[in-house]
Design an enzyme around this catalytic site. Sequence first.
Site, mmCIF file in Angstrom:
data_model
loop_
_atom_site.group_PDB
_atom_site.id
_atom_site.type_symbol
_atom_site.label_atom_id
_atom_site.label_comp_id
_atom_site.label_asym_id
_atom_site.label_seq_id
_atom_site.Cartn_x
_atom_site.Cartn_y
_atom_site.Cartn_z
ATOM 1 N N ARG A 31 0.825 -1.220 0.000
ATOM 2 C CA ARG A 31 0.000 0.000 0.000
ATOM 3 C C ARG A 31 0.855 1.266 0.000
ATOM 4 O O ARG A 31 0.449 2.296 0.551
ATOM 5 C CB ARG A 31 -0.973 0.029 1.191
ATOM 6 C CG ARG A 31 -1.993 -1.104 1.177
ATOM 7 C CD ARG A 31 -3.061 -0.888 2.251
ATOM 8 N NE ARG A 31 -3.868 -2.081 2.408
ATOM 9 C CZ ARG A 31 -4.249 -2.605 3.564
ATOM 10 N NH1 ARG A 31 -3.861 -2.036 4.706
ATOM 11 N NH2 ARG A 31 -4.994 -3.681 3.631
ATOM 12 N N ARG A 35 -3.365 6.150 1.176
ATOM 13 C CA ARG A 35 -3.995 7.284 1.856
ATOM 14 C C ARG A 35 -3.072 8.072 2.769
ATOM 15 O O ARG A 35 -3.413 9.195 3.163
ATOM 16 C CB ARG A 35 -5.208 6.788 2.661
ATOM 17 C CG ARG A 35 -6.400 6.427 1.799
ATOM 18 C CD ARG A 35 -7.564 5.959 2.643
ATOM 19 N NE ARG A 35 -7.315 4.641 3.233
ATOM 20 C CZ ARG A 35 -8.051 4.098 4.197
ATOM 21 N NH1 ARG A 35 -9.070 4.779 4.711
ATOM 22 N NH2 ARG A 35 -7.769 2.894 4.661
ATOM 23 N N ARG A 44 -7.935 11.653 -4.719
ATOM 24 C CA ARG A 44 -9.196 11.018 -4.315
ATOM 25 C C ARG A 44 -10.312 12.023 -4.088
ATOM 26 O O ARG A 44 -11.484 11.649 -4.084
ATOM 27 C CB ARG A 44 -8.972 10.192 -3.040
ATOM 28 C CG ARG A 44 -8.308 8.870 -3.280
ATOM 29 C CD ARG A 44 -9.260 7.830 -3.898
ATOM 30 N NE ARG A 44 -10.121 7.224 -2.877
ATOM 31 C CZ ARG A 44 -11.421 7.341 -2.810
ATOM 32 N NH1 ARG A 44 -12.068 8.066 -3.701
ATOM 33 N NH2 ARG A 44 -12.115 6.742 -1.859
ATOM 34 N N ASP A 82 -6.753 -3.147 -7.044
ATOM 35 C CA ASP A 82 -7.346 -3.751 -5.852
ATOM 36 C C ASP A 82 -7.614 -5.219 -6.136
ATOM 37 O O ASP A 82 -7.919 -5.589 -7.276
ATOM 38 C CB ASP A 82 -8.654 -3.036 -5.483
ATOM 39 C CG ASP A 82 -9.133 -3.417 -4.090
ATOM 40 O OD1 ASP A 82 -9.919 -4.390 -3.974
ATOM 41 O OD2 ASP A 82 -8.701 -2.786 -3.110
ATOM 42 N N TYR A 158 -14.539 -12.566 0.564
ATOM 43 C CA TYR A 158 -15.199 -11.285 0.302
ATOM 44 C C TYR A 158 -16.499 -11.475 -0.480
ATOM 45 O O TYR A 158 -17.506 -10.800 -0.216
ATOM 46 C CB TYR A 158 -14.267 -10.354 -0.480
ATOM 47 C CG TYR A 158 -13.314 -9.581 0.396
ATOM 48 C CD1 TYR A 158 -13.751 -8.489 1.138
ATOM 49 C CD2 TYR A 158 -11.970 -9.924 0.473
ATOM 50 C CE1 TYR A 158 -12.883 -7.753 1.942
ATOM 51 C CE2 TYR A 158 -11.081 -9.210 1.273
ATOM 52 C CZ TYR A 158 -11.552 -8.129 2.000
ATOM 53 O OH TYR A 158 -10.687 -7.421 2.795
#
Length: 369
Positions: A31, A35, A44, A82, A158
């Site tokens: 990652r 963020r 974003r 992703d 998921y």
Amino acid sequence: MAQEFPTLTNDLLLRAARGEQTERAPVWVMRQAGRYLPEFRKTRETHEFFEICRSPTLATEITMQPIRRYAGLLDAAIIFSDILVVPQAMGMEVIMNPGPHFTDPLNTPADIEKLPREVDVEKELGYVFEALTLTRKTLAGQVPLIGFTGAPWTLMMYMIEGGGSQTRQKSKTWLFKYPEVSKQLLARITDICVQYLIGQVNAGAQLLQVFDSNAGDLSPHDFSTFALPYLKRIADEVREGLKARQLPVVPLTLFAKGASPSLAASAGYDTIGLDWTLDPRDVAKLTDGIIDGRTITLQGNLDPVVLYGGREAIEREVKRMCNAFHDARGGACKAWIANLGHGITPGVDPEDMKFFLECVHKYSAVPSS
């Protein structure tokens, strides 16, 4: 045949993945395009998460952000995407707000009939391939480019849970209540993952990682039954497919978080990722020679929360990590890729990330005798 790309000038990652001794440990971070970076948050503000994933231009920009910020410190780029693009390719709707949410998850085995029997991977995931090619060209040989997929079990989890879950109750119930149906679904996901990874190499990926983030939710028996066979298939069939297409047989990494390292190593990948709960000295004893007598490269494994502990703690813990990996290889910097034990978290100060990278450069190097 492989496309033509700029010559790679930093192959430290690839040499370590092949089990070689290196002058220092290559380092990248799961990652790393995320963020915690203000430039990512700025992007974003005007673009939805999966919009970025589906735009080769935006995905390339996000992938390049940490490479530009940490020029000379990062030894790899990982394509911004992703793991859940695979369920999307299978016709499932996934919304990121802020975590993943499936609008219509699989509740019973009958729901599998809603999924297409065949998936045109080139059509459904071609945007990832375009992003890889554009990023590889934009990198201009600075560092290798990593492609990835989620592992079949983690993706199945998921698809059934409909998002994140603390207990995995719904998905694990399937394993016990509908074991054969579960295996059929896992096999279908595996088929897509194999095609997807081969396509990523054709598009420019130079190393592939399979993320089995939920491997630790399975007992050793259940991991051996519902995860390991499909992970092995991916490793074997991707290599076979690359050879058949005259593409580079790139190194493969498996990050089976929480799984037994010896079981993970038996899947046949070049590298296994370690979380921070594992000591590389113990793992090396368990894994060396388990596949064809070769040394399996280890990746990891600093606790991501150390990056909140201040400079003194970061330096101390990186030094401790480096010593442990050196000890695991008889005092050498060999068959080791430095990383965190899981993804970097959003609250990390980018300057502390930089200090982490600088400390890895400093303390992973072993003076030549």
